[in-house]
Scaffold this motif. Structure first.
Motif, PDB file in Angstrom:
ATOM      1  N   GLY A  88       0.955  -1.185   0.077  1.00 58.56           N
ATOM      2  CA  GLY A  88       0.225   0.131   0.052  1.00 58.56           C
ATOM      3  C   GLY A  88       0.909   1.325  -0.021  1.00 58.56           C
ATOM      4  N   LEU A  89       1.757   1.187   0.748  1.00 50.63           N
ATOM      5  CA  LEU A  89       2.903   2.283   0.836  1.00 50.63           C
ATOM      6  C   LEU A  89       3.700   2.608  -0.435  1.00 50.63           C
ATOM      7  CD1 LEU A  89       4.075   1.877   4.535  1.00 50.63           C
ATOM      8  CD2 LEU A  89       2.704   3.723   3.816  1.00 50.63           C
ATOM      9  N   LEU A  90       3.955   1.571  -1.276  1.00 53.13           N
ATOM     10  CA  LEU A  90       4.573   1.743  -2.365  1.00 53.13           C
ATOM     11  C   LEU A  90       3.783   2.412  -3.404  1.00 53.13           C
ATOM     12  CD1 LEU A  90       7.219  -1.269  -2.351  1.00 53.13           C
ATOM     13  CD2 LEU A  90       7.677   1.402  -1.929  1.00 53.13           C
ATOM     14  N   VAL A  91       2.579   1.738  -3.632  1.00 53.31           N
ATOM     15  CA  VAL A  91       1.499   2.408  -4.516  1.00 53.31           C
ATOM     16  C   VAL A  91       1.333   3.656  -4.263  1.00 53.31           C
ATOM     17  CG1 VAL A  91      -1.061   2.160  -5.159  1.00 53.31           C
ATOM     18  CG2 VAL A  91       0.285   0.019  -4.982  1.00 53.31           C
ATOM     19  N   VAL A  92       1.229   4.132  -3.020  1.00 51.53           N
ATOM     20  CA  VAL A  92       0.848   5.612  -2.600  1.00 51.53           C
ATOM     21  C   VAL A  92       2.137   6.337  -3.109  1.00 51.53           C
ATOM     22  CG1 VAL A  92       0.832   7.337  -0.887  1.00 51.53           C
ATOM     23  CG2 VAL A  92      -0.703   5.318  -0.782  1.00 51.53           C
ATOM     24  N   SER A  93       3.325   5.881  -3.000  1.00 53.00           N
ATOM     25  CA  SER A  93       4.549   6.718  -3.405  1.00 53.00           C
ATOM     26  C   SER A  93       4.609   6.715  -4.867  1.00 53.00           C
ATOM     27  CB  SER A  93       5.752   5.875  -2.768  1.00 53.00           C
ATOM     28  OG  SER A  93       5.881   5.483  -1.518  1.00 53.00           O
ATOM     29  N   GLY A  94       4.263   5.520  -5.737  1.00 58.25           N
ATOM     30  CA  GLY A  94       4.212   5.694  -7.030  1.00 58.25           C
ATOM     31  C   GLY A  94       3.238   6.584  -7.741  1.00 58.25           C
ATOM     32  N   LEU A  95       2.239   6.486  -7.048  1.00 59.60           N
ATOM     33  CA  LEU A  95       1.060   7.531  -7.698  1.00 59.60           C
ATOM     34  C   LEU A  95       1.282   9.092  -7.376  1.00 59.60           C
ATOM     35  CD1 LEU A  95      -2.292   5.580  -6.841  1.00 59.60           C
ATOM     36  CD2 LEU A  95      -1.097   5.639  -8.773  1.00 59.60           C
ATOM     37  N   SER A  96       2.094   9.134  -6.085  1.00 58.85           N
ATOM     38  CA  SER A  96       2.528  10.510  -5.836  1.00 58.85           C
ATOM     39  C   SER A  96       3.608  10.785  -6.661  1.00 58.85           C
ATOM     40  CB  SER A  96       3.175  10.368  -4.343  1.00 58.85           C
ATOM     41  OG  SER A  96       3.645  11.566  -4.084  1.00 58.85           O
ATOM     42  N   SER A  97       4.557  10.085  -7.338  1.00 56.97           N
ATOM     43  CA  SER A  97       5.608  10.278  -8.226  1.00 56.97           C
ATOM     44  C   SER A  97       4.768  10.804  -9.652  1.00 56.97           C
ATOM     45  CB  SER A  97       6.598   9.229  -8.526  1.00 56.97           C
ATOM     46  OG  SER A  97       7.333   9.526  -9.267  1.00 56.97           O
ATOM     47  N   VAL A  98       3.740  10.069  -9.797  1.00 60.92           N
ATOM     48  CA  VAL A  98       3.132  10.250 -11.107  1.00 60.92           C
ATOM     49  C   VAL A  98       2.468  11.566 -10.968  1.00 60.92           C
ATOM     50  CG1 VAL A  98       1.139   9.592 -12.732  1.00 60.92           C
ATOM     51  CG2 VAL A  98       2.634   7.943 -11.796  1.00 60.92           C
ATOM     52  N   ALA A  99       1.829  12.045  -9.798  1.00 58.28           N
ATOM     53  CA  ALA A  99       1.191  13.195  -9.826  1.00 58.28           C
ATOM     54  C   ALA A  99       2.204  14.477  -9.923  1.00 58.28           C
ATOM     55  CB  ALA A  99       0.305  13.173  -8.525  1.00 58.28           C
ATOM     56  N   THR A 100       3.295  14.165  -9.340  1.00 56.98           N
ATOM     57  CA  THR A 100       4.333  15.301  -9.339  1.00 56.98           C
ATOM     58  C   THR A 100       4.798  15.538 -10.649  1.00 56.98           C
ATOM     59  OG1 THR A 100       5.263  14.547  -7.023  1.00 56.98           O
ATOM     60  CG2 THR A 100       6.677  15.800  -8.464  1.00 56.98           C
TER      61      THR A 100
END
Length: 201
Positions: A88-100
């Motif tokens: 879950g934490l890595l999915v959040v991290s990945g999506l945060s990177s995409v949004a960035t």
């Protein structure tokens, strides 16, 4: 190892290319740019001024998106190994990177900060969760992961609190070790076909 899991592990192994991309983009900047003093987000600024221009900004923003998708996708395909917390934490991290990558800071400053913030919280936490997950099967890597979680968490805190001085150093201290440690985990996953089933306690 199932095919999807193998691709997920390979995606983690390939993620250090993100660091290479960052250096590639920084090398082409027109004007002063320092890996120690300047943030990664400056490399993604799409506007140019007479004294500064990141001519390869599309590469930087594209890498945020591409490597963010790789991280989220690999976490999903390796979820049985990673466990629910790290996944879950890595999915959040990945999506945060995409949004960035989709919100360059010079074009969407508020949205950029909102998009990037979860990354700095979720990634250190993911390393700690993964360290507990693998502590019996891979004790050495688990200890390194735990240390990495502490270091990246401290780097993230320093980046937020320290202001402009050495912002680039602290930000990269929060980001680069995660890339390297997850790549090491991906290598181990390719070599160890039996999924880890222990839950974080």
């Amino acid at each position: 190892m199932p095919t999807a899991s193998r691709w997920g592990a390979l995606a983690l192994v390939a993620r250090p290319l993100y660091i290479a991309t960052e250096i590639f983009v920084a090398a082409a900047v027109i004007g002063d740019y320092s890996l120690l003093a300047d943030t990664v987000s400056r490399l993604g600024e799409s506007g140019c001024a007479p004294d500064y221009c990141s001519v390869r900004h599309a590469w930087m923003n594209g890498s945020f998106v591409a490597f963010g998708l790789l991280l989220a996708g690999s976490a999903v395909t390796l979820s049985r190994r990673l466990g629910p917390w790290a996944t879950g934490l890595l999915v959040v991290s990945g999506l945060s990177s995409v949004a960035t990558g989709l919100t360059p800071q010079d074009q969407h400053p508020t949205a950029h900060v909102i998009a990037a913030t979860p990354l700095f919280v979720a990634q250190p936490a993911a390393l700690v969760a993964l360290a507990f997950r693998i502590r019996d099967e891979q004790p050495i890597l688990a200890r390194v992961m735990l240390g990495g979680g502490v270091v990246t968490g401290a780097g993230a805190a320093a980046f937020i609190l320290a202001g402009d001085e050495y912002a680039g150093l602290f930000e990269r201290l929060a980001l680069w070790p995660v890339v390297i440690l997850l790549s090491a985990y991906g290598v181990r996953a390719l070599r160890r076909p039996v999924p880890v089933t222990r839950e974080v306690s």
